[in-house]
Each structure stands twice: as structure tokens, then as C-alpha cells.
Write a protein that holds these residues in place. Structure first.
Motif, PDB file in Angstrom:
ATOM      1  N   LEU A  29       0.835  -1.204   0.000  1.00 55.33           N
ATOM      2  CA  LEU A  29       0.000   0.000   0.000  1.00 55.33           C
ATOM      3  C   LEU A  29       0.868   1.250   0.000  1.00 55.33           C
ATOM      4  O   LEU A  29       0.620   2.197  -0.759  1.00 55.33           O
ATOM      5  CB  LEU A  29      -0.925   0.008   1.220  1.00 55.33           C
ATOM      6  N   ILE A  30       1.885   1.250   0.849  1.00 56.35           N
ATOM      7  CA  ILE A  30       2.752   2.428   0.952  1.00 56.35           C
ATOM      8  C   ILE A  30       3.640   2.540  -0.283  1.00 56.35           C
ATOM      9  O   ILE A  30       3.928   3.652  -0.756  1.00 56.35           O
ATOM     10  CB  ILE A  30       3.579   2.360   2.250  1.00 56.35           C
ATOM     11  N   TYR A  31       4.048   1.407  -0.838  1.00 56.54           N
ATOM     12  CA  TYR A  31       4.812   1.430  -2.091  1.00 56.54           C
ATOM     13  C   TYR A  31       4.001   2.107  -3.191  1.00 56.54           C
ATOM     14  O   TYR A  31       4.487   3.018  -3.878  1.00 56.54           O
ATOM     15  CB  TYR A  31       5.180   0.006  -2.493  1.00 56.54           C
ATOM     16  N   PHE A  32       2.742   1.684  -3.370  1.00 54.14           N
ATOM     17  CA  PHE A  32       1.899   2.278  -4.413  1.00 54.14           C
ATOM     18  C   PHE A  32       1.544   3.726  -4.079  1.00 54.14           C
ATOM     19  O   PHE A  32       1.396   4.555  -4.985  1.00 54.14           O
ATOM     20  CB  PHE A  32       0.631   1.447  -4.612  1.00 54.14           C
ATOM     21  N   LEU A  33       1.407   4.030  -2.808  1.00 50.79           N
ATOM     22  CA  LEU A  33       1.104   5.397  -2.408  1.00 50.79           C
ATOM     23  C   LEU A  33       2.253   6.332  -2.791  1.00 50.79           C
ATOM     24  O   LEU A  33       2.033   7.398  -3.379  1.00 50.79           O
ATOM     25  CB  LEU A  33       0.838   5.454  -0.903  1.00 50.79           C
ATOM     26  N   GLU A  34       3.465   5.933  -2.493  1.00 44.96           N
ATOM     27  CA  GLU A  34       4.608   6.773  -2.851  1.00 44.96           C
ATOM     28  C   GLU A  34       4.767   6.871  -4.366  1.00 44.96           C
ATOM     29  O   GLU A  34       5.072   7.939  -4.901  1.00 44.96           O
ATOM     30  CB  GLU A  34       5.892   6.236  -2.218  1.00 44.96           C
ATOM     31  N   ARG A  35       4.532   5.781  -5.061  1.00 38.67           N
ATOM     32  CA  ARG A  35       4.575   5.806  -6.533  1.00 38.67           C
ATOM     33  C   ARG A  35       3.564   6.808  -7.075  1.00 38.67           C
ATOM     34  O   ARG A  35       3.861   7.583  -7.993  1.00 38.67           O
ATOM     35  CB  ARG A  35       4.271   4.405  -7.087  1.00 38.67           C
ATOM     36  N   SER A  36       2.358   6.787  -6.512  1.00 35.58           N
ATOM     37  CA  SER A  36       1.293   7.669  -6.995  1.00 35.58           C
ATOM     38  C   SER A  36       1.591   9.129  -6.693  1.00 35.58           C
ATOM     39  O   SER A  36       1.324  10.015  -7.512  1.00 35.58           O
ATOM     40  CB  SER A  36      -0.047   7.275  -6.360  1.00 35.58           C
ATOM     41  N   TYR A  57       8.933 -10.899  -0.852  1.00 34.25           N
ATOM     42  CA  TYR A  57       7.536 -10.852  -1.280  1.00 34.25           C
ATOM     43  C   TYR A  57       7.194  -9.602  -2.081  1.00 34.25           C
ATOM     44  O   TYR A  57       6.028  -9.254  -2.212  1.00 34.25           O
ATOM     45  CB  TYR A  57       6.615 -10.969  -0.062  1.00 34.25           C
ATOM     46  N   GLY A  58       8.208  -8.941  -2.622  1.00 33.19           N
ATOM     47  CA  GLY A  58       7.959  -7.747  -3.424  1.00 33.19           C
ATOM     48  C   GLY A  58       8.768  -6.570  -2.921  1.00 33.19           C
ATOM     49  O   GLY A  58       9.676  -6.726  -2.102  1.00 33.19           O
ATOM     50  N   PRO A  59       8.469  -5.361  -3.394  1.00 33.87           N
ATOM     51  CA  PRO A  59       9.169  -4.164  -2.928  1.00 33.87           C
ATOM     52  C   PRO A  59       9.052  -4.032  -1.409  1.00 33.87           C
ATOM     53  O   PRO A  59       7.979  -4.237  -0.837  1.00 33.87           O
ATOM     54  CB  PRO A  59       8.436  -3.022  -3.640  1.00 33.87           C
ATOM     55  N   TYR A  60      10.165  -3.655  -0.774  1.00 37.50           N
ATOM     56  CA  TYR A  60      10.213  -3.674   0.698  1.00 37.50           C
ATOM     57  C   TYR A  60      11.137  -2.583   1.207  1.00 37.50           C
ATOM     58  O   TYR A  60      12.194  -2.323   0.631  1.00 37.50           O
ATOM     59  CB  TYR A  60      10.719  -5.038   1.172  1.00 37.50           C
ATOM     60  N   ASP A  61      10.714  -1.937   2.299  1.00 29.76           N
ATOM     61  CA  ASP A  61      11.566  -0.999   3.013  1.00 29.76           C
ATOM     62  C   ASP A  61      11.377  -1.262   4.508  1.00 29.76           C
ATOM     63  O   ASP A  61      10.257  -1.204   5.016  1.00 29.76           O
ATOM     64  CB  ASP A  61      11.204   0.450   2.675  1.00 29.76           C
ATOM     65  N   ILE A 115      -6.158   1.237  -8.362  1.00 28.82           N
ATOM     66  CA  ILE A 115      -5.123   0.350  -8.894  1.00 28.82           C
ATOM     67  C   ILE A 115      -5.191  -1.028  -8.248  1.00 28.82           C
ATOM     68  O   ILE A 115      -5.070  -2.062  -8.904  1.00 28.82           O
ATOM     69  CB  ILE A 115      -3.709   0.972  -8.686  1.00 28.82           C
ATOM     70  N   ILE A 116      -5.399  -1.068  -6.931  1.00 26.16           N
ATOM     71  CA  ILE A 116      -5.360  -2.356  -6.222  1.00 26.16           C
ATOM     72  C   ILE A 116      -6.716  -3.062  -6.193  1.00 26.16           C
ATOM     73  O   ILE A 116      -6.806  -4.200  -5.717  1.00 26.16           O
ATOM     74  CB  ILE A 116      -4.844  -2.186  -4.779  1.00 26.16           C
ATOM     75  N   LYS A 117      -7.761  -2.398  -6.704  1.00 24.84           N
ATOM     76  CA  LYS A 117      -9.109  -2.981  -6.643  1.00 24.84           C
ATOM     77  C   LYS A 117      -9.138  -4.354  -7.297  1.00 24.84           C
ATOM     78  O   LYS A 117      -8.740  -4.526  -8.447  1.00 24.84           O
ATOM     79  CB  LYS A 117     -10.111  -2.058  -7.332  1.00 24.84           C
ATOM     80  N   GLY A 118      -9.610  -5.339  -6.564  1.00 24.27           N
ATOM     81  CA  GLY A 118      -9.661  -6.708  -7.067  1.00 24.27           C
ATOM     82  C   GLY A 118      -8.396  -7.500  -6.777  1.00 24.27           C
ATOM     83  O   GLY A 118      -8.363  -8.717  -6.978  1.00 24.27           O
ATOM     84  N   PHE A 119      -7.354  -6.804  -6.315  1.00 25.03           N
ATOM     85  CA  PHE A 119      -6.092  -7.461  -5.988  1.00 25.03           C
ATOM     86  C   PHE A 119      -5.852  -7.473  -4.475  1.00 25.03           C
ATOM     87  O   PHE A 119      -4.736  -7.733  -4.026  1.00 25.03           O
ATOM     88  CB  PHE A 119      -4.925  -6.754  -6.689  1.00 25.03           C
ATOM     89  N   GLU A 120      -6.902  -7.195  -3.703  1.00 20.57           N
ATOM     90  CA  GLU A 120      -6.751  -7.066  -2.255  1.00 20.57           C
ATOM     91  C   GLU A 120      -6.632  -8.431  -1.584  1.00 20.57           C
ATOM     92  O   GLU A 120      -7.612  -9.006  -1.123  1.00 20.57           O
ATOM     93  CB  GLU A 120      -7.929  -6.296  -1.644  1.00 20.57           C
ATOM     94  N   SER A 121      -5.423  -8.926  -1.547  1.00 22.02           N
ATOM     95  CA  SER A 121      -5.062 -10.151  -0.840  1.00 22.02           C
ATOM     96  C   SER A 121      -3.542 -10.181  -0.789  1.00 22.02           C
ATOM     97  O   SER A 121      -2.882  -9.471  -1.566  1.00 22.02           O
ATOM     98  CB  SER A 121      -5.587 -11.395  -1.575  1.00 22.02           C
ATOM     99  N   GLY A 133      -2.453 -11.119  -4.319  1.00 22.95           N
ATOM    100  CA  GLY A 133      -2.744 -10.099  -5.315  1.00 22.95           C
ATOM    101  C   GLY A 133      -1.865  -8.870  -5.180  1.00 22.95           C
ATOM    102  O   GLY A 133      -1.394  -8.321  -6.175  1.00 22.95           O
ATOM    103  N   MET A 134      -1.625  -8.453  -3.950  1.00 18.82           N
ATOM    104  CA  MET A 134      -0.790  -7.275  -3.723  1.00 18.82           C
ATOM    105  C   MET A 134       0.666  -7.560  -4.081  1.00 18.82           C
ATOM    106  O   MET A 134       1.352  -6.699  -4.642  1.00 18.82           O
ATOM    107  CB  MET A 134      -0.914  -6.820  -2.274  1.00 18.82           C
TER     108      MET A 134
END
Length: 205
Positions: free
Chosen positions: A33-40, A59-63, A125-131, A134-135
Motif C-alpha cells: 500500500l505504501i509502495y503504491f502510495l509513494e509511486r502515486s 515478497y515484493g518491494p520492501y523498506d 489500482i489495487i481494486k480486485g487485488f486485495e489479498s 494479489g498485492m
């Protein structure tokens, strides 16, 4: 009580929205969520209050700073429940305190409306990928397109997944993604990210 800031309020609002569909939001999904928030925020050319340094991870982008930031919100705004899933592995379930919902909304609406469309963009963007799956899928594909400059097509994405988190020198994480990210799922993620990660003219068959 921890003072609200634009960054904290946006994160809390996204956690609230994520939980509305009945999905638990853990620290793993909060990272995305925070990754996509900063991207946006960066795409919208807004002032970025985060300035994080996401990297490829299991498991993906991480900080690592994200979990520290979430812990700072514990008790004041978040309930954080710890679940032990193995000897050295924990999942932290995040839930916004009900009595803080209106305070967060008022804070964003009355003083920081410039971020409203950015929060909405993440939600769409994340709609339908909420798991968790999916994330991870969506953030991984976005990372490859945006950070690695991989063409938004199935073959190139799958080829790039072979080198996921290569700095760990442990191939299990790349192998895991190749195994769980089926072609249909990758196709959906690539299509969803059109206009966000890339323009349609960049897509090749």
C-alpha cells in the motif's frame, strides 16, 4: 498521542479502505500500500512526505522503515495483533481504531486535499487485488516495469522474474514467484497497470 501527519493519515486511510472488503491488512500488504502510495505521489508530482527506499525483497518491494513507522502508530491509531506462524516468523494484523476514523478523514479533507486523488488512485489500482497474493503480484510487476524498465509483456516479465531478489543468492524467491504467478494472473496485473506503470503504446505482444 502521536500527531497526525499527511503521510500517517494517508497510510491509515488506505489501511481502512483495504479492510472494508473484509480482508485483514498485515504488514506485508501495508508495505505494498505504501509502495503504491509513494509511486502515486511521485506520478502526481506532489510533495513526497515518505522518501522511502524500496528494494527487491522476498515478497515484493520492501523498506524496513515501513514496519517502524507502523509501530509508531500502535495504540494511538492502530491495533496491531501479532501472530506467530513459525519459529522466527510473525504476521502483524493491522486494524484502524474505530474512534479515529473521523479524525483522519477530517485531517485529510480539511488540510491536505491535494492528496485525495492520489489516495483514490491507489484504491483503484489495487481494486480486485486485495489479498497477500494479489498485492504481491501487482507490486512485483509494477516494480519490474518501473524500476527495471522491463517491457510490459508476459515473456519479458517472466524472464525478469527468474532474477528476482538475486542479491540474496538464494534462488527460492525467484522460483517461488515463477511458480505462483500463473500466466492469467500476470496478464491481469499487466493490464491493470496500463496508464500507471506504462502507456499503452509501450506494450508489446
Amino acid at each position: 498521542c502521536v500527531e497526525l501527519t499527511p503521510a500517517r493519515a494517508m497510510v491509515l486511510e488506505l489501511i481502512r479502505r483495504y479492510s472494508l472488503i473484509g480482508m485483514d491488512c498485515t504488514q506485508i500488504e501495508a508495505q505494498k500500500l505504501i509502495y503504491f502510495l509513494e509511486r502515486s505521489i511521485n506520478l502526481d508530482n506532489l510533495d513526497n512526505p515518505f522518501k522511502l527506499n524500496f528494494k527487491e525483497y522476498k515478497y515484493g518491494p520492501y523498506d524496513a522503515k515501513v514496519m517502524h513507522a507502523l509501530n509508531n502508530l500502535k495504540d494511538s491509531y492502530l491495533h496491531i495483533e501479532e501472530e506467530k506462524i513459525s519459529i522466527n516468523s510473525f504476521v502483524y494484523h493491522l486494524k484502524l481504531k474505530n474512534n479515529e476514523v473521523s479524525n483522519i478523514k477530517n485531517y485529510l479533507e480539511n488540510g491536505h486535499r491535494e492528496y485525495a486523488s492520489t489516495i483514490d488512485k491507489v484504491t483503484q489500482i489495487i481494486k480486485g487485488f486485495e489479498s497477500p497474493y494479489g498485492m504481491e503480484l501487482l507490486a512485483t510487476v509494477d516494480w519490474l516495469i518501473n524500476k527495471k524498465n522491463i517491457s510490459p509483456n508476459m515473456d519479458d516479465i517472466k524472464k525478469s522474474l527468474q532474477n528476482w531478489f538475486s542479491e540474496s543468492e538464494d534462488t527460492q524467491w525467484a522460483e517461488r514467484k515463477l511458480k505462483i504467478f500463473e500466466d492469467d494472473a500476470l496478464k491481469l496485473a499487466i493490464e491493470r497497470l496500463e496508464g500507471f506503470s506504462y502507456k499503452s503504446a509501450e506494450m508489446s505482444s
